[in-house]
Design a protein around this motif. Structure first.
Motif, PDB file in Angstrom:
ATOM      1  N   CYS A  43       0.492  -1.223   0.103  1.00  0.00           N
ATOM      2  CA  CYS A  43       0.043   0.141   0.061  1.00  0.00           C
ATOM      3  C   CYS A  43       0.872   1.329  -0.047  1.00  0.00           C
ATOM      4  O   CYS A  43       1.844   1.469   0.853  1.00  0.00           O
ATOM      5  CB  CYS A  43      -1.042   0.081   1.269  1.00  0.00           C
ATOM      6  SG  CYS A  43      -2.246  -1.278   1.258  1.00  0.00           S
ATOM      7  N   GLU A  44       0.703   1.951  -0.966  1.00  0.00           N
ATOM      8  CA  GLU A  44       1.392   3.252  -1.147  1.00  0.00           C
ATOM      9  C   GLU A  44       0.468   4.559  -1.348  1.00  0.00           C
ATOM     10  O   GLU A  44      -0.644   4.230  -1.543  1.00  0.00           O
ATOM     11  CB  GLU A  44       2.387   3.363  -2.389  1.00  0.00           C
ATOM     12  CG  GLU A  44       3.587   4.029  -2.356  1.00  0.00           C
ATOM     13  CD  GLU A  44       4.636   3.963  -3.541  1.00  0.00           C
ATOM     14  OE1 GLU A  44       5.759   3.885  -3.070  1.00  0.00           O
ATOM     15  OE2 GLU A  44       4.362   3.448  -4.530  1.00  0.00           O
ATOM     16  N   GLY A  45       0.837   5.591  -0.544  1.00  0.00           N
ATOM     17  CA  GLY A  45       0.231   6.933  -0.723  1.00  0.00           C
ATOM     18  C   GLY A  45       0.583   7.738   0.130  1.00  0.00           C
ATOM     19  O   GLY A  45       1.251   7.734   0.830  1.00  0.00           O
ATOM     20  N   GLU A  46      -0.271   9.005   0.137  1.00  0.00           N
ATOM     21  CA  GLU A  46       0.357  10.038   0.908  1.00  0.00           C
ATOM     22  C   GLU A  46       0.026   9.437   2.606  1.00  0.00           C
ATOM     23  O   GLU A  46      -0.783   8.756   2.801  1.00  0.00           O
ATOM     24  CB  GLU A  46      -0.453  11.326   0.727  1.00  0.00           C
ATOM     25  CG  GLU A  46      -0.186  11.828  -0.746  1.00  0.00           C
ATOM     26  CD  GLU A  46       1.120  12.400  -0.958  1.00  0.00           C
ATOM     27  OE1 GLU A  46       1.474  13.027   0.097  1.00  0.00           O
ATOM     28  OE2 GLU A  46       1.742  12.313  -1.877  1.00  0.00           O
ATOM     29  N   PRO A  47       0.873  10.176   3.468  1.00  0.00           N
ATOM     30  CA  PRO A  47       0.379   9.888   4.716  1.00  0.00           C
ATOM     31  C   PRO A  47      -1.141  10.331   5.191  1.00  0.00           C
ATOM     32  O   PRO A  47      -1.421  11.377   4.732  1.00  0.00           O
ATOM     33  CB  PRO A  47       1.504  11.001   5.623  1.00  0.00           C
ATOM     34  CG  PRO A  47       2.577  11.353   4.497  1.00  0.00           C
ATOM     35  CD  PRO A  47       2.038  11.133   3.359  1.00  0.00           C
ATOM     36  N   GLY A  48      -1.635   9.394   5.911  1.00  0.00           N
ATOM     37  CA  GLY A  48      -3.117   9.830   6.337  1.00  0.00           C
ATOM     38  C   GLY A  48      -3.940   9.209   5.628  1.00  0.00           C
ATOM     39  O   GLY A  48      -5.257   9.636   5.670  1.00  0.00           O
ATOM     40  N   THR A  49      -3.738   8.301   4.672  1.00  0.00           N
ATOM     41  CA  THR A  49      -4.736   7.987   3.898  1.00  0.00           C
ATOM     42  C   THR A  49      -5.266   6.541   4.192  1.00  0.00           C
ATOM     43  O   THR A  49      -6.019   6.066   3.488  1.00  0.00           O
ATOM     44  CB  THR A  49      -4.155   7.665   2.155  1.00  0.00           C
ATOM     45  OG1 THR A  49      -3.001   6.965   2.181  1.00  0.00           O
ATOM     46  CG2 THR A  49      -3.966   9.210   1.665  1.00  0.00           C
ATOM     47  N   GLY A  50      -4.823   6.229   5.043  1.00  0.00           N
ATOM     48  CA  GLY A  50      -5.425   4.955   5.992  1.00  0.00           C
ATOM     49  C   GLY A  50      -4.680   3.618   5.718  1.00  0.00           C
ATOM     50  O   GLY A  50      -5.184   2.481   5.695  1.00  0.00           O
ATOM     51  N   LYS A  51      -3.343   3.677   5.175  1.00  0.00           N
ATOM     52  CA  LYS A  51      -2.588   2.422   5.096  1.00  0.00           C
ATOM     53  C   LYS A  51      -2.580   1.520   5.980  1.00  0.00           C
ATOM     54  O   LYS A  51      -2.829   0.443   6.020  1.00  0.00           O
ATOM     55  CB  LYS A  51      -1.425   2.816   4.432  1.00  0.00           C
ATOM     56  CG  LYS A  51      -1.542   3.730   2.969  1.00  0.00           C
ATOM     57  CD  LYS A  51      -0.187   4.011   2.396  1.00  0.00           C
ATOM     58  CE  LYS A  51       0.555   4.888   3.272  1.00  0.00           C
ATOM     59  NZ  LYS A  51       0.365   6.337   3.745  1.00  0.00           N
ATOM     60  N   THR A  52      -1.781   2.102   7.094  1.00  0.00           N
ATOM     61  CA  THR A  52      -1.634   1.548   8.447  1.00  0.00           C
ATOM     62  C   THR A  52      -2.981   0.960   8.944  1.00  0.00           C
ATOM     63  O   THR A  52      -3.023   0.010   9.687  1.00  0.00           O
ATOM     64  CB  THR A  52      -0.920   2.514   9.347  1.00  0.00           C
ATOM     65  OG1 THR A  52       0.393   2.988   8.981  1.00  0.00           O
ATOM     66  CG2 THR A  52      -0.697   1.679  10.833  1.00  0.00           C
ATOM     67  N   SER A  53      -4.087   1.958   9.204  1.00  0.00           N
ATOM     68  CA  SER A  53      -5.434   1.550   9.501  1.00  0.00           C
ATOM     69  C   SER A  53      -5.971   0.437   8.838  1.00  0.00           C
ATOM     70  O   SER A  53      -6.699  -0.391   9.609  1.00  0.00           O
ATOM     71  CB  SER A  53      -6.337   2.750   9.407  1.00  0.00           C
ATOM     72  OG  SER A  53      -5.695   3.896  10.149  1.00  0.00           O
ATOM     73  N   LEU A  54      -5.642   0.200   7.684  1.00  0.00           N
ATOM     74  CA  LEU A  54      -6.184  -0.973   6.720  1.00  0.00           C
ATOM     75  C   LEU A  54      -5.757  -2.528   7.678  1.00  0.00           C
ATOM     76  O   LEU A  54      -6.426  -3.424   7.781  1.00  0.00           O
ATOM     77  CB  LEU A  54      -5.614  -0.914   5.368  1.00  0.00           C
ATOM     78  CG  LEU A  54      -6.109  -2.317   4.473  1.00  0.00           C
ATOM     79  CD1 LEU A  54      -7.655  -2.665   4.406  1.00  0.00           C
ATOM     80  CD2 LEU A  54      -5.539  -2.181   3.198  1.00  0.00           C
ATOM     81  N   ALA A  55      -4.540  -2.419   7.851  1.00  0.00           N
ATOM     82  CA  ALA A  55      -3.760  -3.776   8.406  1.00  0.00           C
ATOM     83  C   ALA A  55      -4.631  -3.754   9.861  1.00  0.00           C
ATOM     84  O   ALA A  55      -4.721  -5.097  10.112  1.00  0.00           O
ATOM     85  CB  ALA A  55      -2.182  -3.602   8.664  1.00  0.00           C
ATOM     86  N   ALA A  56      -4.616  -2.724  10.533  1.00  0.00           N
ATOM     87  CA  ALA A  56      -5.283  -2.982  12.009  1.00  0.00           C
ATOM     88  C   ALA A  56      -6.791  -3.262  11.628  1.00  0.00           C
ATOM     89  O   ALA A  56      -7.100  -4.203  12.395  1.00  0.00           O
ATOM     90  CB  ALA A  56      -5.399  -1.654  12.689  1.00  0.00           C
ATOM     91  N   ALA A  57      -7.476  -2.973  10.575  1.00  0.00           N
ATOM     92  CA  ALA A  57      -8.742  -3.292  10.448  1.00  0.00           C
ATOM     93  C   ALA A  57      -8.982  -4.710  10.002  1.00  0.00           C
ATOM     94  O   ALA A  57      -9.876  -5.407  10.384  1.00  0.00           O
ATOM     95  CB  ALA A  57      -9.489  -2.432   9.404  1.00  0.00           C
TER      96      ALA A  57
END
Length: 295
Positions: A43-57
């Motif tokens: 997952c690549e993108g600007e900070p704050g687009t939900g990349k880390t949150s996706l793994a937690a979800a």
């Protein structure tokens, strides 16, 4: 325990929504394919687009442990894989010497030092031994080329060899989410082994939905105002454009102040919840908060 499965991207989106993560069709499809194909998701993108949150979800949706490897400049295999607990080994060796009254057999003592009881499992080794799990390799772009090559080998084999203990192999490969803020280009060799998805900031309607879902009781008017204002901020030339996390912080701050609407005075008092650099605060203030809110 086997790797979790879902029947379709829509079904996965529903599972993620139950955790509070509102995935668009692209994210849901990419994550679904990563699950079904057993491939890491890059997952690549600007900070704050939900990349880390996706793994937690994903971990929450399937009831799996989330193991996070936070990358940084200078990270090496020992920090990511395993290390030996030297203080405990030293204490153990002194205990053996005392118990043997000075007649310690060297080979047996050395063998007793390198056992699982003295092994400090770092995130990558934990992911192999605790799988099924979700392994989050966060901000791989902060690590150097050598660590990237090491990670590539681990992801390829789902196994590592500890010289003193032998091979450790995952019975069920972990679900791997690799994130990058694109501060540097990640090598093609790693990307080739992953499914790739670029995450954008959510559109206006989705951001409003996220605010209302994550902050119970927030009014429609306030959620719309915050989403509109944050969208306008992202279009300005700021050092750190706000992400969804900053939108949520701003909305929570306003809710804590019992505000139902966002006006210029309240925005000025709470702008530090959404902007994190003095230069950005000055730029937005000079441009006019009334203008920002009107837009």
């Amino acid at each position: 325990m086997s790797t979790p499965t879902v029947g379709s991207p829509a079904e996965l989106a529903q599972a993620l929504e139950a955790t509070g993560y509102l995935a668009d069709d692209g994210v849901a499809t990419a994550a679904f394919l990563a699950l079904r194909m057993g491939r890491p998701l890059f997952c690549e993108g600007e900070p704050g687009t939900g990349k880390t949150s996706l793994a937690a979800a994903l971990a929450e949706a399937f009831g799996l442990p989330l193991i996070r490897l936070q990358c940084h400049e200078g990270i090496d295999a020992a920090q990511a894989l395993y290390d030996w607990d030297f203080p405990r080994q030293l204490l153990h060796l002194r205990t053996l010497e005392a118990a043997s009254d000075g007649h310690l057999e060297p080979d047996a003592a050395e063998r007793s030092l390198y056992t699982r009881r003295f092994l400090l499992e770092r995130p990558l080794l934990r992911a192999l031994t605790e799988a099924p799990c979700v392994l989050l390799v966060d901000e791989i772009d902060r690590a150097d080329d050598e660590f990237e090559a090491f990670l590539l080998q681990v992801l390829d084999e789902n196994a590592v060899t500890i010289p003193e203990l032998g091979e450790v192999r995952a019975t069920t490969p972990p679900l791997v989410v690799v994130t990058s803020n694109r501060t540097r280009d990640v090598h093609d060799a790693l990307k080739r082994r992953c499914l790739y998805h670029w995450l954008e900031h959510p559109d206006l309607a989705r951001e409003v939905a996220i605010l209302r879902r994550r902050i119970p009781g927030i009014g429609v008017t306030l959620a719309n105002q915050v989403a509109h204002a944050v969208r306008a901020l992202r279009e300005m030339e700021l050092l750190k454009p706000p992400g969804v996390a900053e939108s949520l912080d701003w909305a929570r701050a306003l809710a804590e102040l019992d505000r139902d609407v966002l006006d210029a005075q309240t925005a000025a008092a709470t702008l530090g919840a959404v902007l994190k650099y003095r230069e950005d605060l000055d730029r937005v203030t000079r441009s006019g908060l009334d203008r920002l809110l009107a837009g």
